[in-house]
Motif scaffolding. Structure first.
Motif, PDB file in Angstrom:
ATOM      1  N   GLU A  68       3.558 -27.566  -6.022  1.00 20.46           N
ATOM      2  CA  GLU A  68       3.184 -27.619  -7.437  1.00 20.46           C
ATOM      3  C   GLU A  68       2.710 -26.250  -7.935  1.00 20.46           C
ATOM      4  O   GLU A  68       3.124 -25.783  -8.999  1.00 20.46           O
ATOM      5  N   LEU A  69       1.847 -25.607  -7.164  1.00 13.04           N
ATOM      6  CA  LEU A  69       1.309 -24.303  -7.568  1.00 13.04           C
ATOM      7  C   LEU A  69       2.411 -23.254  -7.664  1.00 13.04           C
ATOM      8  O   LEU A  69       2.440 -22.455  -8.611  1.00 13.04           O
ATOM      9  N   GLN A  70       3.316 -23.241  -6.688  1.00 19.45           N
ATOM     10  CA  GLN A  70       4.386 -22.253  -6.692  1.00 19.45           C
ATOM     11  C   GLN A  70       5.348 -22.458  -7.858  1.00 19.45           C
ATOM     12  O   GLN A  70       5.894 -21.490  -8.392  1.00 19.45           O
ATOM     13  N   GLU A  71       5.538 -23.703  -8.266  1.00 20.67           N
ATOM     14  CA  GLU A  71       6.405 -23.984  -9.415  1.00 20.67           C
ATOM     15  C   GLU A  71       5.758 -23.565 -10.730  1.00 20.67           C
ATOM     16  O   GLU A  71       6.453 -23.171 -11.664  1.00 20.67           O
ATOM     17  N   ARG A  72       4.436 -23.633 -10.808  1.00 22.01           N
ATOM     18  CA  ARG A  72       3.723 -23.348 -12.058  1.00 22.01           C
ATOM     19  C   ARG A  72       3.279 -21.903 -12.222  1.00 22.01           C
ATOM     20  O   ARG A  72       3.055 -21.455 -13.348  1.00 22.01           O
ATOM     21  N   HIS A  73       3.105 -21.166 -11.108  1.00 20.82           N
ATOM     22  CA  HIS A  73       2.534 -19.817 -11.183  1.00 20.82           C
ATOM     23  C   HIS A  73       3.400 -18.806 -10.449  1.00 20.82           C
ATOM     24  O   HIS A  73       3.638 -18.943  -9.246  1.00 20.82           O
ATOM     25  N   THR A  74       3.805 -17.768 -11.145  1.00 20.18           N
ATOM     26  CA  THR A  74       4.634 -16.730 -10.517  1.00 20.18           C
ATOM     27  C   THR A  74       3.843 -15.890  -9.526  1.00 20.18           C
ATOM     28  O   THR A  74       4.438 -15.229  -8.667  1.00 20.18           O
ATOM     29  N   SER A  75       2.523 -15.912  -9.608  1.00 22.08           N
ATOM     30  CA  SER A  75       1.714 -15.102  -8.692  1.00 22.08           C
ATOM     31  C   SER A  75       1.226 -15.896  -7.477  1.00 22.08           C
ATOM     32  O   SER A  75       0.331 -15.466  -6.770  1.00 22.08           O
ATOM     33  N   SER A  84       0.142 -17.487  -0.634  1.00 26.10           N
ATOM     34  CA  SER A  84      -0.393 -16.177  -0.980  1.00 26.10           C
ATOM     35  C   SER A  84      -0.647 -16.176  -2.480  1.00 26.10           C
ATOM     36  O   SER A  84       0.209 -16.618  -3.260  1.00 26.10           O
ATOM     37  N   VAL A  85      -1.821 -15.693  -2.874  1.00 25.66           N
ATOM     38  CA  VAL A  85      -2.225 -15.661  -4.276  1.00 25.66           C
ATOM     39  C   VAL A  85      -2.511 -14.213  -4.662  1.00 25.66           C
ATOM     40  O   VAL A  85      -3.349 -13.557  -4.039  1.00 25.66           O
ATOM     41  N   ASP A  86      -1.813 -13.719  -5.688  1.00 28.85           N
ATOM     42  CA  ASP A  86      -2.038 -12.351  -6.160  1.00 28.85           C
ATOM     43  C   ASP A  86      -3.436 -12.213  -6.761  1.00 28.85           C
ATOM     44  O   ASP A  86      -3.891 -13.097  -7.485  1.00 28.85           O
ATOM     45  N   PHE A  87      -4.072 -11.095  -6.457  1.00 26.63           N
ATOM     46  CA  PHE A  87      -5.381 -10.820  -7.056  1.00 26.63           C
ATOM     47  C   PHE A  87      -5.264 -10.676  -8.574  1.00 26.63           C
ATOM     48  O   PHE A  87      -6.096 -11.160  -9.318  1.00 26.63           O
ATOM     49  N   ASN A  88      -4.253  -9.964  -9.027  1.00 26.01           N
ATOM     50  CA  ASN A  88      -4.124  -9.634 -10.451  1.00 26.01           C
ATOM     51  C   ASN A  88      -2.868 -10.234 -11.059  1.00 26.01           C
ATOM     52  O   ASN A  88      -2.111  -9.562 -11.737  1.00 26.01           O
ATOM     53  N   GLY A  89      -2.660 -11.509 -10.829  1.00 26.08           N
ATOM     54  CA  GLY A  89      -1.508 -12.189 -11.403  1.00 26.08           C
ATOM     55  C   GLY A  89      -1.905 -12.970 -12.639  1.00 26.08           C
ATOM     56  O   GLY A  89      -2.858 -12.626 -13.334  1.00 26.08           O
ATOM     57  N   ASN A  90      -1.196 -14.056 -12.877  1.00 21.76           N
ATOM     58  CA  ASN A  90      -1.438 -14.872 -14.064  1.00 21.76           C
ATOM     59  C   ASN A  90      -2.410 -16.022 -13.800  1.00 21.76           C
ATOM     60  O   ASN A  90      -2.386 -17.022 -14.493  1.00 21.76           O
ATOM     61  N   ILE A  91      -3.272 -15.863 -12.817  1.00 19.15           N
ATOM     62  CA  ILE A  91      -4.233 -16.911 -12.446  1.00 19.15           C
ATOM     63  C   ILE A  91      -5.613 -16.554 -13.008  1.00 19.15           C
ATOM     64  O   ILE A  91      -6.154 -15.493 -12.689  1.00 19.15           O
ATOM     65  N   PRO A  92      -6.202 -17.436 -13.829  1.00 12.80           N
ATOM     66  CA  PRO A  92      -7.561 -17.176 -14.323  1.00 12.80           C
ATOM     67  C   PRO A  92      -8.580 -17.206 -13.174  1.00 12.80           C
ATOM     68  O   PRO A  92      -8.367 -17.865 -12.149  1.00 12.80           O
ATOM     69  N   LYS A  93      -9.687 -16.517 -13.375  1.00 14.74           N
ATOM     70  CA  LYS A  93     -10.728 -16.423 -12.347  1.00 14.74           C
ATOM     71  C   LYS A  93     -11.221 -17.814 -11.908  1.00 14.74           C
ATOM     72  O   LYS A  93     -11.428 -18.057 -10.722  1.00 14.74           O
ATOM     73  N   ALA A  94     -11.373 -18.721 -12.850  1.00 12.37           N
ATOM     74  CA  ALA A  94     -11.835 -20.078 -12.504  1.00 12.37           C
ATOM     75  C   ALA A  94     -10.836 -20.779 -11.589  1.00 12.37           C
ATOM     76  O   ALA A  94     -11.222 -21.556 -10.714  1.00 12.37           O
ATOM     77  N   MET A  95      -9.556 -20.493 -11.767  1.00 10.61           N
ATOM     78  CA  MET A  95      -8.529 -21.096 -10.914  1.00 10.61           C
ATOM     79  C   MET A  95      -8.602 -20.531  -9.501  1.00 10.61           C
ATOM     80  O   MET A  95      -8.399 -21.267  -8.527  1.00 10.61           O
ATOM     81  N   HIS A  96      -8.912 -19.241  -9.363  1.00 13.17           N
ATOM     82  CA  HIS A  96      -9.085 -18.662  -8.026  1.00 13.17           C
ATOM     83  C   HIS A  96     -10.190 -19.428  -7.287  1.00 13.17           C
ATOM     84  O   HIS A  96     -10.025 -19.794  -6.128  1.00 13.17           O
TER      85      HIS A  96
END
Length: 126
Positions: free
Chosen positions: A59-66, A80-92
Protein backbone atom coordinates in the motif's frame (compact mmCIF):
# COMPACT_ATOMS: atom_id res chain seq x y z
CA UNK A 1 13.49 14.70 8.14
CA UNK A 2 17.05 13.58 8.76
CA UNK A 3 18.91 10.70 10.34
CA UNK A 4 19.01 12.29 13.79
CA UNK A 5 15.25 12.91 13.79
CA UNK A 6 14.56 9.29 12.80
CA UNK A 7 16.94 8.11 15.52
CA UNK A 8 15.26 10.35 18.12
CA UNK A 9 11.80 9.08 17.21
CA UNK A 10 12.98 5.46 17.45
CA UNK A 11 14.77 5.96 20.74
CA UNK A 12 11.72 7.68 22.23
CA UNK A 13 9.82 4.38 22.02
CA UNK A 14 9.96 2.25 25.20
CA UNK A 15 12.79 -0.27 25.51
CA UNK A 16 14.41 0.73 22.20
CA UNK A 17 18.14 0.14 22.03
CA UNK A 18 20.69 0.92 19.37
CA UNK A 19 23.79 -0.87 18.17
CA UNK A 20 25.97 -1.29 15.09
CA UNK A 21 25.72 -5.00 14.19
CA UNK A 22 26.97 -4.54 10.61
CA UNK A 23 29.93 -2.28 11.32
CA UNK A 24 30.42 1.31 12.47
CA UNK A 25 28.38 2.86 9.63
CA UNK A 26 25.12 0.93 10.12
CA UNK A 27 22.99 1.87 13.12
CA UNK A 28 20.18 -0.51 14.06
CA UNK A 29 17.30 0.48 16.33
CA UNK A 30 16.01 -2.58 18.13
CA UNK A 31 13.37 -3.80 20.56
CA UNK A 32 14.00 -7.06 22.38
CA UNK A 33 17.18 -7.62 20.38
CA UNK A 34 15.34 -7.45 17.04
CA UNK A 35 15.90 -4.71 14.53
CA UNK A 36 13.04 -2.46 13.39
CA UNK A 37 14.98 0.41 11.78
CA UNK A 38 18.33 0.57 10.01
CA UNK A 39 20.21 3.82 9.39
CA UNK A 40 23.41 4.49 7.46
CA UNK A 41 25.84 6.66 9.44
CA UNK A 42 28.25 7.24 6.54
CA UNK A 43 25.90 9.72 4.88
CA UNK A 44 25.74 7.69 1.65
CA UNK A 45 22.07 6.72 2.04
CA UNK A 46 19.34 9.33 1.57
CA UNK A 47 16.84 6.98 3.19
CA UNK A 48 16.32 4.63 6.12
CA UNK A 49 14.97 1.07 6.25
CA UNK A 50 12.09 -0.03 8.47
CA UNK A 51 10.17 -3.23 9.05
CA UNK A 52 6.51 -3.18 7.98
CA UNK A 53 3.58 -5.53 7.57
CA UNK A 54 3.73 -6.96 4.02
CA UNK A 55 0.26 -5.66 3.03
CA UNK A 56 1.07 -2.20 4.38
CA UNK A 57 4.35 -2.27 2.44
CA UNK A 58 2.51 -2.73 -0.85
CA UNK A 59 0.00 0.00 0.00
CA UNK A 60 2.74 2.47 0.96
CA UNK A 61 4.78 1.79 -2.18
CA UNK A 62 1.71 2.33 -4.37
CA UNK A 63 0.87 5.65 -2.68
CA UNK A 64 4.32 7.21 -2.16
CA UNK A 65 7.14 7.57 -4.67
CA UNK A 66 9.65 7.99 -1.84
CA UNK A 67 8.92 4.53 -0.40
CA UNK A 68 10.28 1.41 -2.09
CA UNK A 69 11.32 -2.16 -1.20
CA UNK A 70 13.98 -2.25 1.52
CA UNK A 71 17.50 -1.77 0.22
CA UNK A 72 19.59 -4.89 1.06
CA UNK A 73 16.70 -6.24 3.16
CA UNK A 74 13.88 -8.77 2.83
CA UNK A 75 11.67 -6.97 0.29
CA UNK A 76 8.48 -8.46 1.73
CA UNK A 77 8.98 -7.15 5.26
CA UNK A 78 11.17 -4.06 4.85
CA UNK A 79 10.86 -0.73 3.05
CA UNK A 80 13.24 2.12 2.36
CA UNK A 81 11.88 5.59 3.12
CA UNK A 82 13.53 8.72 1.69
CA UNK A 83 14.44 11.37 4.24
CA UNK A 84 13.43 14.21 1.92
CA UNK A 85 10.66 12.73 -0.19
CA UNK A 86 6.95 13.39 -0.32
CA UNK A 87 6.32 12.03 3.19
CA UNK A 88 5.20 14.50 5.90
CA UNK A 89 7.09 14.43 9.20
CA UNK A 90 4.05 13.03 11.05
CA UNK A 91 3.95 10.12 8.59
CA UNK A 92 7.62 9.32 9.29
CA UNK A 93 6.73 9.03 12.99
CA UNK A 94 3.75 6.81 12.17
CA UNK A 95 5.90 4.54 10.02
CA UNK A 96 8.62 4.19 12.67
CA UNK A 97 6.02 3.42 15.33
CA UNK A 98 4.47 0.82 13.01
CA UNK A 99 7.89 -0.79 12.52
CA UNK A 100 8.37 -0.89 16.29
CA UNK A 101 4.96 -2.55 16.84
CA UNK A 102 5.54 -5.05 14.04
CA UNK A 103 8.79 -6.08 15.67
CA UNK A 104 7.22 -6.43 19.10
CA UNK A 105 4.62 -8.79 17.59
CA UNK A 106 7.41 -11.10 16.44
CA UNK A 107 8.98 -11.35 19.91
CA UNK A 108 8.35 -14.41 22.07
CA UNK A 109 5.24 -14.06 24.24
CA UNK A 110 7.21 -13.90 27.49
CA UNK A 111 9.32 -11.03 26.15
CA UNK A 112 6.20 -9.18 24.88
CA UNK A 113 4.65 -9.54 28.34
CA UNK A 114 7.73 -8.04 30.02
CA UNK A 115 7.72 -5.10 27.60
CA UNK A 116 3.98 -4.61 28.10
CA UNK A 117 4.30 -4.70 31.89
CA UNK A 118 7.24 -2.31 32.11
CA UNK A 119 6.27 0.20 29.42
CA UNK A 120 2.52 0.33 29.41
CA UNK A 121 2.57 -0.93 25.79
CA UNK A 122 -0.40 -3.20 25.18
CA UNK A 123 -0.01 -5.95 22.60
CA UNK A 124 -3.43 -5.63 21.00
CA UNK A 125 -2.43 -7.08 17.66
CA UNK A 126 -2.01 -3.74 15.84
Amino acid sequence: MDIEEVREIGLSLPHTTERCPFGPDALALEIGGRMFCLLDLSGKWTFYNIKVHPDYSIELQERHTSIRPGFHMNKKHWISVDFNGNIPKAMHRKLIEHAYRQTIKALPRKQREIISTTSGHKDNGN
